[in-house]
Scaffold this motif. Sequence first.
Motif, mmCIF file in Angstrom:
data_model
loop_
_atom_site.group_PDB
_atom_site.id
_atom_site.type_symbol
_atom_site.label_atom_id
_atom_site.label_comp_id
_atom_site.label_asym_id
_atom_site.label_seq_id
_atom_site.Cartn_x
_atom_site.Cartn_y
_atom_site.Cartn_z
ATOM 1 N N ASP A 24 0.803 -1.226 0.000
ATOM 2 C CA ASP A 24 0.000 0.000 0.000
ATOM 3 C C ASP A 24 0.835 1.275 0.000
ATOM 4 N N ASP A 25 2.052 1.199 0.561
ATOM 5 C CA ASP A 25 2.841 2.430 0.669
ATOM 6 C C ASP A 25 3.655 2.748 -0.588
ATOM 7 N N VAL A 26 3.434 1.995 -1.646
ATOM 8 C CA VAL A 26 4.119 2.303 -2.912
ATOM 9 C C VAL A 26 3.130 2.987 -3.853
ATOM 10 N N SER A 27 3.324 4.307 -4.032
ATOM 11 C CA SER A 27 2.355 5.027 -4.867
ATOM 12 C C SER A 27 3.023 5.891 -5.932
ATOM 13 N N THR A 28 4.377 5.889 -5.981
ATOM 14 C CA THR A 28 5.070 6.649 -7.031
ATOM 15 C C THR A 28 6.122 5.749 -7.682
ATOM 16 N N VAL A 29 6.614 6.192 -8.841
ATOM 17 C CA VAL A 29 7.682 5.473 -9.537
ATOM 18 C C VAL A 29 8.896 5.323 -8.629
ATOM 19 N N SER A 30 9.244 6.391 -7.946
ATOM 20 C CA SER A 30 10.413 6.376 -7.078
ATOM 21 C C SER A 30 10.257 5.321 -5.976
ATOM 22 N N GLU A 31 9.079 5.258 -5.361
ATOM 23 C CA GLU A 31 8.825 4.257 -4.315
ATOM 24 C C GLU A 31 8.820 2.844 -4.905
ATOM 25 N N LEU A 32 8.320 2.715 -6.140
ATOM 26 C CA LEU A 32 8.338 1.405 -6.799
ATOM 27 C C LEU A 32 9.780 0.931 -7.007
ATOM 28 N N GLY A 38 14.577 -4.016 -3.382
ATOM 29 C CA GLY A 38 14.555 -4.930 -2.239
ATOM 30 C C GLY A 38 14.220 -6.368 -2.604
ATOM 31 N N ARG A 39 13.910 -6.609 -3.855
ATOM 32 C CA ARG A 39 13.530 -7.969 -4.260
ATOM 33 C C ARG A 39 14.725 -8.899 -4.413
ATOM 34 N N ALA A 46 20.793 -3.684 -10.825
ATOM 35 C CA ALA A 46 20.298 -3.131 -12.089
ATOM 36 C C ALA A 46 19.656 -1.756 -11.908
ATOM 37 N N LEU A 47 19.035 -1.564 -10.736
ATOM 38 C CA LEU A 47 18.249 -0.342 -10.557
ATOM 39 C C LEU A 47 18.901 0.664 -9.616
ATOM 40 N N HIS A 48 20.185 0.435 -9.274
ATOM 41 C CA HIS A 48 20.765 1.306 -8.243
ATOM 42 C C HIS A 48 20.979 2.734 -8.728
#
Lengths: 83, 83, 151, 151
Positions: A24-32, A38-39, A46-48
Motif C-alpha cells: 500500500d505504501d508504494v504510490s510513485t515510480v520512485s517508491e516502486l 529490495g527484491r 540493475a536499478l541502483h
Amino acid sequence: MKVLYFAWVRSQIGLSEETVDLPDDVSTVSELLDWLRGRGPRHAEALHDTSVVRVAVNEEYASLDAPVAAGDEVALFPPVTGG
Amino acid sequence: MKVLYFAWVRSQIGLSEETVDLPDDVSTVSELLDWLRGRGPRHAEALHDTSVVRVAVNEEYASLDAPVAAGDEVALFPPVTGG
Amino acid sequence: MIRVQREDFDVAAETASIVGSDHGIGAVVTFIGLVRDISGGESISNMTLEHYPGMTEKMLERIESEAMSRWPLSASLIVHRYGHLEPGDGIVLVITASPHREAAFEASEFLVDWLKTKAPFWKRETTPAGAKWVAARDSDDAAAARWTGEI
Amino acid sequence: MIRVQREDFDVAAETASIVGSDHGIGAVVTFIGLVRDISGGESISNMTLEHYPGMTEKMLERIESEAMSRWPLSASLIVHRYGHLEPGDGIVLVITASPHREAAFEASEFLVDWLKTKAPFWKRETTPAGAKWVAARDSDDAAAARWTGEI
C-alpha cells in the motif's frame, strides 16, 4: 502490477517481466524502484543508478514522482539507442 | 567570340548562339553587353536590365567588370531555376 | 559522382551503387525533386528543362567536391535531368552517404540549395495560359546564403 | 504511416507508395539508417535490436503526427526494424514528402532525431570481445533538443 524490463536492465535482472503485488505504501515510480531494489541483489544492482534508468507507465514516459497503481504496466529500461 | 544565350534571353533574341567579331574597345563583360545591345532591337530588349542577366565566361560565372577577349565563350542567361 | 541526363533515374539502383559494400556507412540521405502539377497557383501540364552543357557538368562536379571537402561523406551522387518532363517525373536526385546522419543531412541540403541557385538549368512550364519561363525564387537565394563562402 | 517489423524494407516500393499519384509533391527526402561494421572503434559482426512492442508503435505514431502538424507534409512514413541485423542492413527508413524541400528536410531531421532519443529501441552489438548494449550518445540528446517542446 506488471513490470517489464528491457535491454541491460532485463539482462541484469534476468527477467523480461514479472507480476508483482504492490504494498500500500508504494504510490510513485520512485517508491516502486525502492521496493523493487529490495527484491534481490540483481534487482538492486540493475536499478541502483536511477540516472540511467528510464521509466514508462502504461507505455508513456514517466518521471520518478509519477503515480503508479496496481493495474499499471510499468517498464524499466536504459536510455534508448534505436534509429 | 562565341556568345551563347539561354532560356528567355535566347527566346527574346531569337538565337541560341552567335559568333561575333569584337571591336578593340570591348574588353569587359559590361562593354560586351553594351555592344551586343547595339546589334538590334531584340538584343537591346533582352539585355536591357542587367540585374536579371547572368554571365558566364568560359563556363565560369563572371561579373560585369570581368575581362573578355576574342577567344572566349560568353554565355548570357537569366537567374537559374533548376533543381 | 555527377550525371546530367535526359533519361529518368532509378533511385534504388543508384542508392545500391552509392552504398556498395561500404559497411562504414550508417546514414544515407536521398533527395528527390519532382515536377509538380501546380506552380505559383497555376496548373502545369508539362515542363522543359534547358541547361548549359559543359558548364552544368563543371558546376555540379565543383559543388560535389565542395560538399565532400566540407563533410565526411563516404560517397555522393547528383543526377540532374533535362528535356521534357511531366508532373510526377523526377527532376533531380541527390544522395549523400556518411558514417553519421548529421553530415549526410547537411551535405544534402547544401547540395540542393546550391543546385537551385548555381547550376545552369532553366524551367519552362506549360500552363493553361501558355508556356513561360519560371522566375527564380528569392527564398532559394536565401537558402543558399546559409552556406557561407563562394565555391 | 508507421511500421515496426523484423523484415527488411524496400525503399523504392515504399517511396512509390508514399508519393502515389500526388503531383503536388515537389520534394521527397529519404533517410536510411544502416548497420555499420564499426562502432566506437570496435568492429561489429552483427547486432540485435530489441524494442518495447506497443509503446514503440504508440511513440512512432505520435512523433509522426507531431511532424505532420509542424510541417506541411503531403505524406510521411517511418519503418523501424527490430531483431537480428548485420552490417549493411537497413535499420530505419524515414520518408517525408512535401510541396517544397524545406519542410521535407526539416521534418526528416526532426523525425530521425526523435527516433534516436525517444523510440524504445535498444541495440546490442556483437564485437570480438563479446556482445554488449550500446550506450546512448549525448550528441543525440543535443540534436533532439533543437526541436523545442515536448511531444
